[in-house]
Each structure stands twice: as C-alpha cells, then as structure tokens.
Design an enzyme around this catalytic site. Structure first.
Site, PDB file in Angstrom:
ATOM      1  NE  ARG A  63       5.977  -0.331  -2.716  1.00 52.06           N
ATOM      2  CZ  ARG A  63       6.017  -1.607  -3.088  1.00 52.06           C
ATOM      3  NH1 ARG A  63       6.691  -1.942  -4.168  1.00 52.06           N
ATOM      4  NH2 ARG A  63       5.383  -2.530  -2.403  1.00 52.06           N
ATOM      5  CG  HIS A  67       8.376   0.103   1.925  1.00 52.78           C
ATOM      6  ND1 HIS A  67       8.159  -1.267   1.821  1.00 52.78           N
ATOM      7  CD2 HIS A  67       7.339   0.687   1.277  1.00 52.78           C
ATOM      8  CE1 HIS A  67       7.044  -1.489   1.135  1.00 52.78           C
ATOM      9  NE2 HIS A  67       6.533  -0.313   0.788  1.00 52.78           N
ATOM     10  CG  ASN A  94      10.202  -4.346   2.763  1.00 54.21           C
ATOM     11  OD1 ASN A  94       9.442  -3.427   2.505  1.00 54.21           O
ATOM     12  ND2 ASN A  94      10.734  -4.519   3.958  1.00 54.21           N
ATOM     13  CG  HIS A 196      -0.165   5.005  -4.428  1.00 54.81           C
ATOM     14  ND1 HIS A 196      -1.097   4.319  -3.669  1.00 54.81           N
ATOM     15  CD2 HIS A 196       1.047   4.571  -3.998  1.00 54.81           C
ATOM     16  CE1 HIS A 196      -0.469   3.508  -2.826  1.00 54.81           C
ATOM     17  NE2 HIS A 196       0.822   3.651  -3.005  1.00 54.81           N
TER      18      HIS A 196
END
Length: 328
Positions: A63, A67, A94, A196
């Site tokens: 992740r 980001h 975040n 995911h």
C-alpha cells in the site's frame, strides 16, 4: 462470441504490447550491477526477516508503494518526515498507512548501507519498489523483475495528497479518470485492485456502506446480505477507531485471485472494489481474473511495472537519501 481462453490470450497480448511501449528509459533491471550488485538479495533478506515477525509487513509495504507513486511519483516522498506535520504521510488519507511499511523500507535501507560498497548508492525509492515485489512473492504472489534507477524526491507536502488517491466510495468512472491521469488503463485498474487480496481496512472506511447507505438506514444493495451481517458483527456501530476487518474474508494472508471471486459474489469490501463487478466493462476483466489466476498474475506484474514508472526522478530532480525519512 469469443471463448474465455481466446479472450485471455488476446487480452494479454494487447496488454503486454501496451506496457512495453511505455518503458521509461532511465530505469533498467541491472541499474546497480556495478555499484551494488547484491542489492536485491540484501533487500530480500531484510524484508523476509520483517515479514516472518509480522504479517502486516506485506500489505503495509504494498500500500505504501501505491500511495507513493500516485502522489508525487515513485520517489519515496511518502516516507519523508516533517516535525510540523506538513508531509505527505501527515495527510488524513495517509494516516492509516501501517508503520510496518515504513519500517520495512528503513530496515532494508540500513541493511544495504551496512555493505561498504553499497553505502549511499541505492535510493529509498528503489528499495521500496524491491520490497514491494518481495512481499508480493512472500504472500504467494508472482515474482517479477523490478526496473531500477529511481532517485528520491526532496519534496513532500500534505497538500499534494489532495485528489490524488482513490477513495473507498469511488465508482469506476472516478477511478478510471484517476488511473488514466497516471498512464494506467482499465485493465491496470482492475489488476492493481487485486492487491486487496491481502491486508485489512479500518471499520470506519465501510461504516456507511453497512449502516447508512446513501444517508438511509440500510445496507448497500450491491453487498451480499450475509457478508454485510458478518461485517456488522466485526464492525459494530461506533466501533473503536482501531477496529479492522479483512479485505478478503476468505484468504486474507494469501496473494491469490479469490478477491475477484469475492466480487462475483457481492463480497467486495469497498464500493471501489464492488464497482469493478457492477460496471460492465470492468466486469469482463474481473471474470477473467477470477477464472484464470495466471492471467491475473501476468496483468498484475505488468500493471505494477507501469505503476513503478510514474513520476520517476532523475538527474538534479532527486538524490539518494542517506536517511529515508530525511532529505540530505
């Protein structure tokens, strides 16, 4: 009508051609062959050590990479620390990033820099890219070669995060617009969403979907009712802010294609997950990946390669940080 197999072959051919055509010239797989030839084994050993102690290492690192690349490009700006709370990592979008992702990169950087001929030669951005590949493999996903040669960015602002990250409530049209702005297509979107398959989400991210869909006292109708009831048990109203639930209710610690089978059953945790199945164009890729794990893995690898090329810094645009959390 073409068969699923025919569709799979033609899809992969077109996707491979697309990915090859967008190669970033400054990145190459053997970038450190002279300066730090054993960089991959050094990073892998550090990542494996961290992963064996805590599973969160895997979804947190994956992740973090996503980001980082979506905000200012793949330049490790997401890792920079600010004493006054003005860095990317301080933005509310975040704050849910698990500390284990940051720690994985920092530990791997320390391991690399302990080797004299490698010290201060390898960027934090490249270490994050390598660590991401390694956690995918450690959880059962595909191994793939990582293009290297990124420099670390010097800028990290909380404001730069605004409108750059997908949100749980987004539907395909918004997701697609955001991905296209980074050179990623619908196939990339569906494949990358497959990340995911591991990890968890805080209950607050799905509360409206299971209790007050569209401001009414009801459950999102695209959500399987029995699954929704399970989520309500795990995430009661006004749940503890720290409460979490698995992204994949079946195999949350294994990188596999079950995520897509869940979408077929109305078991996508976020609206941004389930919308991939309710949207007709995205659904054909969901169905392909659900029925063909090899197609998913190949598409994911190609999408990750394209993701890793976004906003790469070169020359005087960046540096190789001595400390991943601080500009030199």
């Amino acid at each position: 009508m073409s068969s699923p197999t025919m569709f799979s072959v033609s899809f992969l051919f077109l996707f491979l051609s697309s990915a090859t055509a967008t190669t970033t010239h400054q990145l190459r797989k053997d970038y450190y062959k002279d300066s730090c030839p054993n960089v991959e084994s050094l990073v892998r050993a550090a990542v494996e050590d961290k992963f064996q102690r805590i599973f969160t290492t895997a979804p947190a690192t994956l992740r973090l990479f996503f980001h980082d690349c979506f905000i200012r490009g793949c330049d490790a700006s997401i890792i920079l620390f600010s004493r006054n709370g003005t860095a990317e990592k301080d933005n509310s979008d975040n704050l849910s990033l698990a500390g284990d992702g940051f720690d994985t990169v920092i530990k791997a950087k320390e391991a690399v820099d302990r080797v004299p001929h490698c010290k201060n030669k390898v960027s934090c951005a490249d270490i994050l890219a390598l660590a991401t590949r390694d956690v995918v493999k450690l959880t059962g996903g595909p191994f793939y070669e990582v293009e290297l040669g990124r420099l670390d960015g010097r800028i990290s602002t909380r404001a730069s995060v605004r409108h750059h990250l997908p949100r749980p409530e987004f539907r395909v049209h918004k997701l697609k617009t955001m991905f296209v702005s980074h050179g990623l297509n619908l196939i990339d979107l569906v494949a990358l969403s497959g990340a995911h398959t591991i990890g968890f989400s805080h209950c607050s991210r799905i509360s409206k979907r299971i209790y007050s869909f569209k401001s009414k006292n009801r459950i999102d109708p695209t959500l399987d009712l029995q699954y929704a009831k399970v989520l309500q048990e795990q995430c009661p109203r006004n749940a503890d802010p720290r409460a979490v639930t698995d992204m994949d209710p079946n195999t949350p610690e294994i990188f596999d294609n079950i995520y897509f089978k869940n979408l077929q059953q109305g078991k996508g945790l976020f609206t941004s997950d389930q919308t991939l199945f309710t949207d007709k164009k995205a659904r054909k890729f969901v169905n392909l990946f659900a029925s063909n794990s090899t197609a998913f893995e190949q598409a994911f690898v190609l999408a990750m390669t394209k993701l890793g090329r976004i906003g790469v810094k070169t020359g005087n645009q960046g540096e190789v940080r001595r400390n991943c959390a601080l500009v030199n």
